[in-house]
Scaffold this motif. Structure first.
Motif, mmCIF file in Angstrom:
data_model
loop_
_atom_site.group_PDB
_atom_site.id
_atom_site.type_symbol
_atom_site.label_atom_id
_atom_site.label_comp_id
_atom_site.label_asym_id
_atom_site.label_seq_id
_atom_site.Cartn_x
_atom_site.Cartn_y
_atom_site.Cartn_z
ATOM 1 N N PRO A 58 0.838 -1.199 0.000
ATOM 2 C CA PRO A 58 0.000 0.000 0.000
ATOM 3 C C PRO A 58 0.872 1.248 0.000
ATOM 4 C CG PRO A 58 0.079 -0.959 2.183
ATOM 5 C CD PRO A 58 0.796 -1.907 1.269
ATOM 6 N N ASP A 59 0.314 2.331 -0.544
ATOM 7 C CA ASP A 59 1.057 3.584 -0.526
ATOM 8 C C ASP A 59 0.750 4.339 0.763
ATOM 9 O OD1 ASP A 59 -1.580 3.991 -1.301
ATOM 10 O OD2 ASP A 59 -1.100 5.880 -2.276
ATOM 11 N N VAL A 60 1.687 5.107 1.190
ATOM 12 C CA VAL A 60 1.525 5.926 2.378
ATOM 13 C C VAL A 60 1.896 7.348 1.969
ATOM 14 C CG1 VAL A 60 2.300 6.369 4.736
ATOM 15 C CG2 VAL A 60 2.119 4.024 3.905
ATOM 16 N N ASP A 61 1.000 8.277 2.202
ATOM 17 C CA ASP A 61 1.333 9.651 1.849
ATOM 18 C C ASP A 61 0.840 10.601 2.931
ATOM 19 O OD1 ASP A 61 -1.378 9.663 1.455
ATOM 20 O OD2 ASP A 61 -1.320 10.473 -0.543
ATOM 21 N N LEU A 62 1.385 11.780 2.895
ATOM 22 C CA LEU A 62 1.027 12.826 3.845
ATOM 23 C C LEU A 62 0.726 14.096 3.073
ATOM 24 C CD1 LEU A 62 3.961 12.301 6.360
ATOM 25 C CD2 LEU A 62 1.616 11.558 6.669
ATOM 26 N N ASP A 63 -0.210 14.860 3.547
ATOM 27 C CA ASP A 63 -0.531 16.133 2.941
ATOM 28 C C ASP A 63 -0.184 17.239 3.925
ATOM 29 O OD1 ASP A 63 -1.640 15.056 0.557
ATOM 30 O OD2 ASP A 63 -3.439 14.528 1.676
ATOM 31 N N PHE A 64 0.356 18.320 3.409
ATOM 32 C CA PHE A 64 0.748 19.462 4.231
ATOM 33 C C PHE A 64 0.034 20.714 3.737
ATOM 34 C CE2 PHE A 64 4.365 16.545 4.183
ATOM 35 C CZ PHE A 64 4.501 16.309 5.537
ATOM 36 N N GLN A 65 -0.139 21.665 4.627
ATOM 37 C CA GLN A 65 -0.717 22.948 4.250
ATOM 38 C C GLN A 65 0.108 23.561 3.138
ATOM 39 O OE1 GLN A 65 -1.538 24.128 8.823
ATOM 40 N NE2 GLN A 65 -1.039 25.817 7.520
ATOM 41 N N ASP A 66 -0.559 24.170 2.146
ATOM 42 C CA ASP A 66 0.159 24.791 1.039
ATOM 43 C C ASP A 66 1.135 25.858 1.518
ATOM 44 O OD1 ASP A 66 -1.103 23.218 -0.824
ATOM 45 O OD2 ASP A 66 -2.637 24.707 -1.307
ATOM 46 N N ASP A 67 0.734 26.632 2.516
ATOM 47 C CA ASP A 67 1.580 27.744 2.961
ATOM 48 C C ASP A 67 2.712 27.307 3.891
ATOM 49 O OD1 ASP A 67 -0.156 27.143 5.048
ATOM 50 O OD2 ASP A 67 -0.401 29.233 5.666
ATOM 51 N N ARG A 68 2.806 26.012 4.234
ATOM 52 C CA ARG A 68 3.899 25.526 5.092
ATOM 53 C C ARG A 68 4.715 24.424 4.416
ATOM 54 N NH1 ARG A 68 2.708 24.797 11.170
ATOM 55 N NH2 ARG A 68 4.938 25.155 11.160
ATOM 56 N N ARG A 69 4.412 24.142 3.174
ATOM 57 C CA ARG A 69 5.088 23.056 2.452
ATOM 58 C C ARG A 69 6.597 23.286 2.372
ATOM 59 N NH1 ARG A 69 1.727 20.908 -2.191
ATOM 60 N NH2 ARG A 69 0.587 20.661 -0.288
ATOM 61 N N GLU A 70 7.019 24.517 2.058
ATOM 62 C CA GLU A 70 8.455 24.815 1.961
ATOM 63 C C GLU A 70 9.160 24.591 3.298
ATOM 64 O OE1 GLU A 70 10.278 25.381 -0.718
ATOM 65 O OE2 GLU A 70 8.454 25.056 -1.888
ATOM 66 N N GLU A 71 8.462 24.893 4.388
ATOM 67 C CA GLU A 71 9.021 24.677 5.729
ATOM 68 C C GLU A 71 9.277 23.189 5.969
ATOM 69 O OE1 GLU A 71 7.427 25.203 10.303
ATOM 70 O OE2 GLU A 71 6.525 26.421 8.736
ATOM 71 N N VAL A 72 8.337 22.359 5.575
ATOM 72 C CA VAL A 72 8.480 20.905 5.748
ATOM 73 C C VAL A 72 9.628 20.385 4.880
ATOM 74 C CG1 VAL A 72 7.350 18.671 5.393
ATOM 75 C CG2 VAL A 72 6.063 20.573 6.377
ATOM 76 N N ILE A 73 9.686 20.836 3.640
ATOM 77 C CA ILE A 73 10.749 20.393 2.729
ATOM 78 C C ILE A 73 12.121 20.799 3.276
ATOM 79 C CG2 ILE A 73 11.722 20.703 0.421
ATOM 80 C CD1 ILE A 73 8.744 20.994 -0.523
ATOM 81 N N ALA A 74 12.224 22.022 3.777
ATOM 82 C CA ALA A 74 13.498 22.486 4.342
ATOM 83 C C ALA A 74 13.897 21.646 5.549
ATOM 84 C CB ALA A 74 13.389 23.965 4.728
ATOM 85 N N TYR A 75 12.954 21.327 6.416
ATOM 86 C CA TYR A 75 13.247 20.524 7.610
ATOM 87 C C TYR A 75 13.727 19.124 7.220
ATOM 88 C CZ TYR A 75 12.593 17.528 11.630
ATOM 89 O OH TYR A 75 12.794 16.599 12.607
ATOM 90 N N VAL A 76 12.986 18.483 6.333
ATOM 91 C CA VAL A 76 13.334 17.112 5.937
ATOM 92 C C VAL A 76 14.682 17.098 5.208
ATOM 93 C CG1 VAL A 76 12.603 15.164 4.493
ATOM 94 C CG2 VAL A 76 10.932 16.371 5.875
ATOM 95 N N THR A 77 14.919 18.096 4.363
ATOM 96 C CA THR A 77 16.195 18.179 3.651
ATOM 97 C C THR A 77 17.347 18.353 4.632
ATOM 98 O OG1 THR A 77 15.088 19.108 1.715
ATOM 99 C CG2 THR A 77 17.460 19.438 1.876
ATOM 100 N N GLN A 78 17.163 19.211 5.626
ATOM 101 C CA GLN A 78 18.213 19.441 6.632
ATOM 102 C C GLN A 78 18.457 18.184 7.454
ATOM 103 O OE1 GLN A 78 17.719 19.882 10.281
ATOM 104 N NE2 GLN A 78 19.933 20.085 10.448
#
Length: 77
Positions: free
Chosen positions: A19-39
Motif C-alpha cells: 500500500p502507498d503511504v502519503d502525507l498532505d501538508f498545508q500549502d503555505d507551510r510546504r516549503e518549511e516541511v521540505i526544508a526541515y526534511v532536507t536538513q
C-alpha cells in the motif's frame, strides 16, 4: 494502533502490492516541511513528486459549473 489509525490495507492478505503511504501538508507551510526534511536527511534523500489526474468531459463541465455557481437545472436547458 496507539493513535487508532486504520490499517486494514496493510493486513489484507489478498493485496499483492504494497500500500502507498502519503502525507498532505498545508500549502503555505510546504516549503518549511521540505526544508526541515532536507536538513535532517540530506538533499540526496529528499524528493518531491506530483501526480496529475484526468477528468472526463462531463466531470470537467460539472466542476466548472459548480465553480461558477451554476445549478444542474441550468445545464439541461
Amino acid at each position: 494502533m496507539e493513535h487508532k489509525l486504520v490499517f486494514e490495507r496493510f493486513l489484507n492478505l489478498e493485496r499483492k502490492e504494497m500500500p502507498d503511504v502519503d502525507l498532505d501538508f498545508q500549502d503555505d507551510r510546504r516549503e518549511e516541511v521540505i526544508a526541515y526534511v532536507t536538513q535532517k536527511y540530506g538533499q540526496d534523500h529528499v524528493a518531491q513528486i506530483v501526480t496529475f489526474g484526468t477528468l472526463g468531459a462531463r466531470a470537467a463541465l460539472r466542476d466548472v459549473g459548480r465553480a461558477l455557481g451554476m445549478t444542474m437545472l441550468m445545464w439541461t436547458a
